[in-house]
Design a protein around this motif. Structure first.
Motif, mmCIF file in Angstrom:
data_model
loop_
_atom_site.group_PDB
_atom_site.id
_atom_site.type_symbol
_atom_site.label_atom_id
_atom_site.label_comp_id
_atom_site.label_asym_id
_atom_site.label_seq_id
_atom_site.Cartn_x
_atom_site.Cartn_y
_atom_site.Cartn_z
ATOM 1 N N MET A 27 -2.477 -10.474 3.426
ATOM 2 C CA MET A 27 -2.931 -9.853 2.204
ATOM 3 C C MET A 27 -2.127 -8.587 1.981
ATOM 4 O O MET A 27 -1.603 -8.000 2.907
ATOM 5 C CB MET A 27 -4.417 -9.572 2.272
ATOM 6 N N ASN A 28 -2.082 -8.140 0.763
ATOM 7 C CA ASN A 28 -1.204 -7.068 0.330
ATOM 8 C C ASN A 28 -1.909 -5.716 0.327
ATOM 9 O O ASN A 28 -2.626 -5.389 -0.608
ATOM 10 C CB ASN A 28 -0.704 -7.382 -1.086
ATOM 11 N N GLY A 29 -1.691 -4.932 1.373
ATOM 12 C CA GLY A 29 -2.360 -3.647 1.501
ATOM 13 C C GLY A 29 -1.469 -2.481 1.123
ATOM 14 O O GLY A 29 -0.239 -2.580 1.107
ATOM 15 N N LEU A 30 -2.105 -1.375 0.811
ATOM 16 C CA LEU A 30 -1.420 -0.118 0.532
ATOM 17 C C LEU A 30 -2.323 1.004 1.027
ATOM 18 O O LEU A 30 -3.534 1.001 0.765
ATOM 19 C CB LEU A 30 -1.166 0.043 -0.969
ATOM 20 N N THR A 31 -1.743 1.943 1.765
ATOM 21 C CA THR A 31 -2.465 3.108 2.245
ATOM 22 C C THR A 31 -1.866 4.348 1.596
ATOM 23 O O THR A 31 -0.644 4.499 1.580
ATOM 24 C CB THR A 31 -2.351 3.237 3.778
ATOM 25 N N VAL A 32 -2.724 5.201 1.059
ATOM 26 C CA VAL A 32 -2.300 6.489 0.493
ATOM 27 C C VAL A 32 -3.103 7.556 1.215
ATOM 28 O O VAL A 32 -4.330 7.527 1.192
ATOM 29 C CB VAL A 32 -2.554 6.559 -1.031
ATOM 30 N N ARG A 33 -2.393 8.496 1.878
ATOM 31 C CA ARG A 33 -3.070 9.505 2.694
ATOM 32 C C ARG A 33 -2.618 10.915 2.322
ATOM 33 O O ARG A 33 -1.440 11.158 2.119
ATOM 34 C CB ARG A 33 -2.792 9.268 4.170
ATOM 35 N N TRP A 34 -3.608 11.797 2.250
ATOM 36 C CA TRP A 34 -3.372 13.222 2.036
ATOM 37 C C TRP A 34 -3.786 13.970 3.290
ATOM 38 O O TRP A 34 -4.753 13.599 3.944
ATOM 39 C CB TRP A 34 -4.232 13.757 0.897
ATOM 40 N N SER A 35 -3.127 15.060 3.582
ATOM 41 C CA SER A 35 -3.550 15.946 4.666
ATOM 42 C C SER A 35 -4.626 16.884 4.136
ATOM 43 O O SER A 35 -4.518 17.411 3.031
ATOM 44 C CB SER A 35 -2.365 16.774 5.173
#
Length: 112
Positions: A1-9
Motif C-alpha cells: 500500500m502507498n504510504g506517506l509520512t510527514v513529520r515536524w519537530s
C-alpha cells in the motif's frame, strides 16, 4: 500500500503547541481528510516535546504522488507548520505492508 509520512519537530515549538495541534485536528483537519478521494486513511501521531506527524495511506501511487507534490509546494505554509512554527523535517514515502483491524474494531474519531 502507498504510504506517506510527514513529520515536524516539536523540540523548539512554543508552549501550547500540542493543545493547538489537538484543537486544529479536531476542529478542521479531521473533517478535511474524512472522505478525501484517493486516501484510504490518515492518522495523526505525536510525542510531546519531540515530534508530530501525519501518516497517510493512499489508494494508488498516483494519489500519493499528487498529494505529495501538492503538499511539498506549500509545506512551509501548511497549518501544521504554522502552528508549530517550522516546516516539516521529514516527508517520506513508504510501503504499508499490512493493516489489521482488531477485535474491538476501528474507530474514526477526531479526538483520541
Amino acid at each position: 500500500m502507498n504510504g506517506l509520512t510527514v513529520r515536524w519537530s516539536l523540540a523548539d515549538a512554543p508552549e501550547g503547541t500540542v493543545a493547538s495541534l489537538r484543537d486544529y485536528i479536531a476542529e478542521t483537519s479531521h473533517a478535511r481528510f474524512t472522505g478525501m478521494s484517493g486516501l484510504r486513511f490518515k492518522t495523526w501521531r505525536l510525542r510531546e516535546g519531540e515530534w508530530f506527524e501525519g501518516i497517510y495511506v493512499f489508494a494508488s501511487d498516483q494519489a500519493r504522488a499528487d498529494f505529495q507534490e501538492s503538499f511539498a509546494a506549500t509545506a512551509e505554509q501548511a497549518p501544521g507548520s504554522q502552528i508549530i512554527g517550522s516546516a516539516p523535517v521529514l516527508v517520506e514515502e513508504c510501503d504499508i505492508v499490512a493493516i489489521a483491524e482488531g477485535w474491538d474494531g476501528f474507530s474514526a474519531t477526531a479526538r483520541g
